[in-house]
Design a protein around this motif. Structure first.
Motif, mmCIF file in Angstrom:
data_model
loop_
_atom_site.group_PDB
_atom_site.id
_atom_site.type_symbol
_atom_site.label_atom_id
_atom_site.label_comp_id
_atom_site.label_asym_id
_atom_site.label_seq_id
_atom_site.Cartn_x
_atom_site.Cartn_y
_atom_site.Cartn_z
ATOM 1 N N ASP A 8 0.788 -1.106 0.185
ATOM 2 C CA ASP A 8 0.100 -0.063 0.265
ATOM 3 C C ASP A 8 0.762 1.313 -0.132
ATOM 4 O O ASP A 8 0.684 2.295 -0.698
ATOM 5 C CB ASP A 8 -0.821 -0.093 1.206
ATOM 6 C CG ASP A 8 -2.033 1.296 1.162
ATOM 7 O OD1 ASP A 8 -2.645 1.155 0.197
ATOM 8 O OD2 ASP A 8 -1.971 1.770 2.104
ATOM 9 N N PHE A 9 2.016 1.367 0.767
ATOM 10 C CA PHE A 9 2.827 2.269 0.721
ATOM 11 C C PHE A 9 3.410 2.775 -0.579
ATOM 12 O O PHE A 9 3.770 3.887 -0.831
ATOM 13 C CB PHE A 9 4.043 1.877 1.846
ATOM 14 C CG PHE A 9 5.056 2.965 2.271
ATOM 15 C CD1 PHE A 9 5.064 3.967 3.035
ATOM 16 C CD2 PHE A 9 6.211 3.124 1.436
ATOM 17 C CE1 PHE A 9 5.862 4.887 3.265
ATOM 18 C CE2 PHE A 9 7.244 3.761 1.362
ATOM 19 C CZ PHE A 9 7.089 4.839 2.589
ATOM 20 N N ALA A 10 3.633 1.659 -1.303
ATOM 21 C CA ALA A 10 4.290 1.948 -2.563
ATOM 22 C C ALA A 10 3.501 2.493 -3.587
ATOM 23 O O ALA A 10 3.856 3.154 -4.660
ATOM 24 C CB ALA A 10 4.604 0.439 -3.385
ATOM 25 N N LYS A 11 2.096 2.867 -3.151
ATOM 26 C CA LYS A 11 1.271 3.392 -3.912
ATOM 27 C C LYS A 11 1.281 5.194 -3.897
ATOM 28 O O LYS A 11 0.605 5.761 -4.600
ATOM 29 C CB LYS A 11 -0.157 2.866 -3.995
ATOM 30 C CG LYS A 11 -0.490 1.348 -4.527
ATOM 31 C CD LYS A 11 -1.772 0.903 -3.988
ATOM 32 C CE LYS A 11 -2.036 -0.465 -4.193
ATOM 33 N NZ LYS A 11 -3.025 -0.983 -3.477
ATOM 34 N N ARG A 12 1.897 5.496 -2.845
ATOM 35 C CA ARG A 12 2.123 6.943 -2.615
ATOM 36 C C ARG A 12 2.401 7.684 -3.678
ATOM 37 O O ARG A 12 3.400 7.215 -4.683
ATOM 38 C CB ARG A 12 2.990 7.070 -1.407
ATOM 39 C CG ARG A 12 2.678 6.605 0.226
ATOM 40 C CD ARG A 12 3.747 6.778 0.953
ATOM 41 N NE ARG A 12 3.841 8.099 1.294
ATOM 42 C CZ ARG A 12 3.825 8.488 2.484
ATOM 43 N NH1 ARG A 12 3.535 7.925 3.543
ATOM 44 N NH2 ARG A 12 4.027 9.900 2.534
ATOM 45 N N LYS A 13 2.139 8.904 -3.766
ATOM 46 C CA LYS A 13 2.685 9.965 -4.773
ATOM 47 C C LYS A 13 3.935 10.727 -4.186
ATOM 48 O O LYS A 13 4.563 11.199 -5.055
ATOM 49 C CB LYS A 13 1.454 10.843 -5.058
ATOM 50 C CG LYS A 13 0.476 10.007 -6.045
ATOM 51 C CD LYS A 13 -0.601 11.101 -6.207
ATOM 52 C CE LYS A 13 -1.833 10.077 -7.222
ATOM 53 N NZ LYS A 13 -2.676 10.942 -7.555
ATOM 54 N N THR A 14 3.964 10.708 -2.987
ATOM 55 C CA THR A 14 5.121 11.609 -2.407
ATOM 56 C C THR A 14 5.558 10.663 -1.141
ATOM 57 O O THR A 14 5.053 10.062 -0.641
ATOM 58 C CB THR A 14 4.531 12.948 -1.699
ATOM 59 O OG1 THR A 14 3.701 12.761 -0.784
ATOM 60 C CG2 THR A 14 4.083 13.905 -2.789
ATOM 61 N N ALA A 15 7.011 10.857 -0.950
ATOM 62 C CA ALA A 15 7.565 10.005 0.106
ATOM 63 C C ALA A 15 7.483 10.835 1.258
ATOM 64 O O ALA A 15 7.471 11.975 1.260
ATOM 65 C CB ALA A 15 9.375 10.033 -0.378
ATOM 66 N N PRO A 16 7.601 10.046 2.408
ATOM 67 C CA PRO A 16 7.536 10.778 3.741
ATOM 68 C C PRO A 16 8.743 11.424 4.090
ATOM 69 O O PRO A 16 9.688 11.096 3.557
ATOM 70 C CB PRO A 16 7.248 9.433 4.650
ATOM 71 C CG PRO A 16 7.980 8.353 3.709
ATOM 72 C CD PRO A 16 7.662 8.521 2.359
ATOM 73 N N LYS A 17 8.357 12.189 5.168
ATOM 74 C CA LYS A 17 9.424 13.022 5.680
ATOM 75 C C LYS A 17 10.706 12.068 6.183
ATOM 76 O O LYS A 17 10.458 11.035 6.538
ATOM 77 C CB LYS A 17 8.976 13.956 6.757
ATOM 78 C CG LYS A 17 10.096 14.867 7.211
ATOM 79 C CD LYS A 17 9.440 15.731 8.550
ATOM 80 C CE LYS A 17 10.534 16.687 9.028
ATOM 81 N NZ LYS A 17 10.201 17.666 9.907
ATOM 82 N N GLY A 18 11.717 12.637 5.814
ATOM 83 C CA GLY A 18 12.958 11.765 6.227
ATOM 84 C C GLY A 18 13.458 10.859 5.166
ATOM 85 O O GLY A 18 14.331 9.973 5.360
ATOM 86 N N THR A 19 12.893 10.581 3.918
ATOM 87 C CA THR A 19 13.035 9.709 2.934
ATOM 88 C C THR A 19 14.559 9.797 2.390
ATOM 89 O O THR A 19 15.564 8.959 2.346
ATOM 90 C CB THR A 19 12.416 9.838 1.907
ATOM 91 O OG1 THR A 19 11.022 9.221 2.243
ATOM 92 C CG2 THR A 19 12.452 9.000 0.693
#
Length: 126
Positions: A8-19
């Motif tokens: 599910d995480f792989a579907k994100r359009k933006t990476a989380p803070k700290g990437t």
């Protein structure tokens, strides 16, 4: 449970803070994990077809945004970490090893660690 969360995480359009910091540490400290695979797993999470041998082409399309491209790179690194984890992972001091960094990043990104995963990021050893 973690695999479903990562898919599910792989579907994100933006990476989380700290990437960016996580990727920089992965590239400098954990190159052994990054060169050992994970491509097939990443392909599945990203909805790409894996040829069954070798590496799937996971490079972003020309129309992909910078943010999405960062997510794709992150997913590839997370998959590489995932395939490196073994039952021995839980026996080492997780405060300074690759598995600990991998799990702590996921925790900061919203994943709830299972009890054994919490143990794996602690300084306790089996």
């Amino acid at each position: 449970m973690r695999r479903a969360w990562l898919a599910d995480f792989a579907k994100r359009k933006t990476a989380p803070k700290g990437t960016a910091a996580f990727l920089a540490v992965a590239l400098s400290l954990d190159t052994h994990a990054l060169t050992s695979g994970g491509n097939e797993l990443a392909a599945g999470w990203l909805g790409k077809k894996h040829p069954g041998f070798g590496h799937a082409d996971l490079s972003p399309a020309k129309s992909t945004t910078e943010n999405r491209a960062l997510v794709i790179a992150l997913v590839q690194v997370l998959a590489a970490y995932k395939v490196q984890m073994t039952k021995g992972t839980w026996r080492a001091d997780g405060t300074q090893n690759a598995a600990g960094r991998y799990l702590r990043f996921q925790q900061r990104s919203g994943y709830t660690l299972a009890e054994v995963e919490q143990y794996a990021i602690s300084n306790k050893t089996a």
